[in-house]
Design an enzyme around this catalytic site. Structure first.
Site, short mmCIF file in Angstrom:
data_model
loop_
_atom_site.label_atom_id
_atom_site.label_comp_id
_atom_site.label_asym_id
_atom_site.label_seq_id
_atom_site.Cartn_x
_atom_site.Cartn_y
_atom_site.Cartn_z
N PRO A 60 36.73 45.57 35.83
CG PRO A 60 34.98 44.59 34.72
CD PRO A 60 35.45 44.91 36.07
CD GLU A 61 40.32 50.89 36.09
OE1 GLU A 61 40.69 51.93 35.51
OE2 GLU A 61 40.95 50.40 37.04
NE ARG B 150 33.84 41.82 47.00
CZ ARG B 150 34.61 42.85 47.35
NH1 ARG B 150 35.68 43.14 46.65
NH2 ARG B 150 34.30 43.60 48.37
#
Length: 289
Positions: A2-3, A126
DNA sequence: CGGAGTGTTAGTCG
DNA sequence: CCGACTAACACTCC
């Protein structure tokens, strides 16, 4: 994933959390909630009421009655899923195999229950992401070094020019990605902004003249707004719609299109590794200055 | 199977 | 102070 546009999309959709009260908190990966211990984190959140859902850079802010803020950063592979009762879930962040059907799954690290029986799941393959509970003061300290919001009125072409003049020898893409200068642009939108402005990502920032800077400034705002309108590049409801890409994907010109041709001129696009990041551009549309 | 690559960023080292 | 590199972690792709 996500940006800024993806986090902003999520923020808007998670406004639904306002006025809900937290009834229970389950932490399955303790490092996610550091520096608090799991029991301490849970204890502090229980009974809190959500007053607002905001965003700063790529950080989602869930504001609480006590004045504390639950800040969430999804980093590369984080995902939030809000499961309302009897309604389609709200999904934001990185699409994940394993689905949103059978929650929690092995990537679910935090579950927040609300008194109305709905739940918020934080998944992260992750485990780079985190959920930090901070006071307002701690939040100020935490975000003090973060740069200007590119969609704020304060972000003018002149401001961009000032930033560039401060670091004239750095490549332009590096400046765009530097969160201490401009908040929320990541790898996708850095490459896309450069493409729209017809500037190579590797271009030395100091070589840009006012005209190019204006174009780049315009491109950044255009692409971020378009992506928010399309609800981001990432897949929303990814698995339910069976692997379909996010709304922004068809609008990308270079990112993730390594061997495809430029939509503008038909030239095969170039993908290189630059500054440690995959970097995409069209060698025809984007020429050295 | 091995190795490279992945939307992020904080920290270390020279 | 700066830039280059790495680690945090786990999966997919070639």
């Amino acid at each position: 994933m996500p940006e800024l546009p993806e986090v902003e999309t999520l923020r808007r959709e998670l406004k639904i959390l306002v006025n809900k009260t937290i009834s229970n908190v389950e932490v399955r990966a303790p490092k996610i909630v550091l520096p608090f211990s799991v029991p301490e984190f849970a204890k502090r959140l229980k009974g809190e009421n959500i007053t607002s859902v905001e965003r700063r850079a790529k950080i989602l802010l869930i504001e609480l009655t006590s004045g504390s803020i639950l800040t969430i950063h999804l980093k590369m592979t984080g995902q939030l899923i809000y499961a309302p009762k009897g309604k389609a879930p709200i999904v934001g962040g990185h699409p994940q195999k394993g689905g949103i059907e059978n929650l929690p799954n092995k990537y679910t690290h935090l579950i927040i229950d609300f008194t109305d029986g709905t739940k918020l799941y934080f998944n992260d393959l992750r485990k780079f992401g985190w959920a930090r509970l901070v006071t307002k003061k701690e939040f100020e300290v935490m975000t003090a070094h973060i740069g200007i919001e590119p969609l704020s009125k304060a972000f003018t072409a002149y401001v961009l020019e000032t930033i560039i003049k401060k670091y004239p020898r750095r490549p332009i893409k590096q400046l765009l990605l530097d969160q201490t200068l401009i908040a929320g642009i990541g790898n996708i939108y850095a490459d896309e902004s450069c493409f729209l402005a017809k500037i190579l990502p590797m271009e030395i920032a100091g070589k840009l003249h006012t005209k190019e800077i204006k174009k780049l400034h315009e491109a950044i705002i255009y692409i971020l707004k378009l992506s928010i309108q399309k609800k981001g590049t990432s897949a929303k409801n990814y698995l339910r719609s069976n692997g379909k890409p996010g709304g922004m994907v068809p609008h990308l010109n270079v990112y993730g299109r390594g061997k495809e041709v430029c939509k503008v001129c038909g030239t095969t696009l170039t993908k290189i590794k630059f500054n440690g990041r995959g970097t995409h551009f069209c060698s025809q549309c984007q020429k050295p200055l």
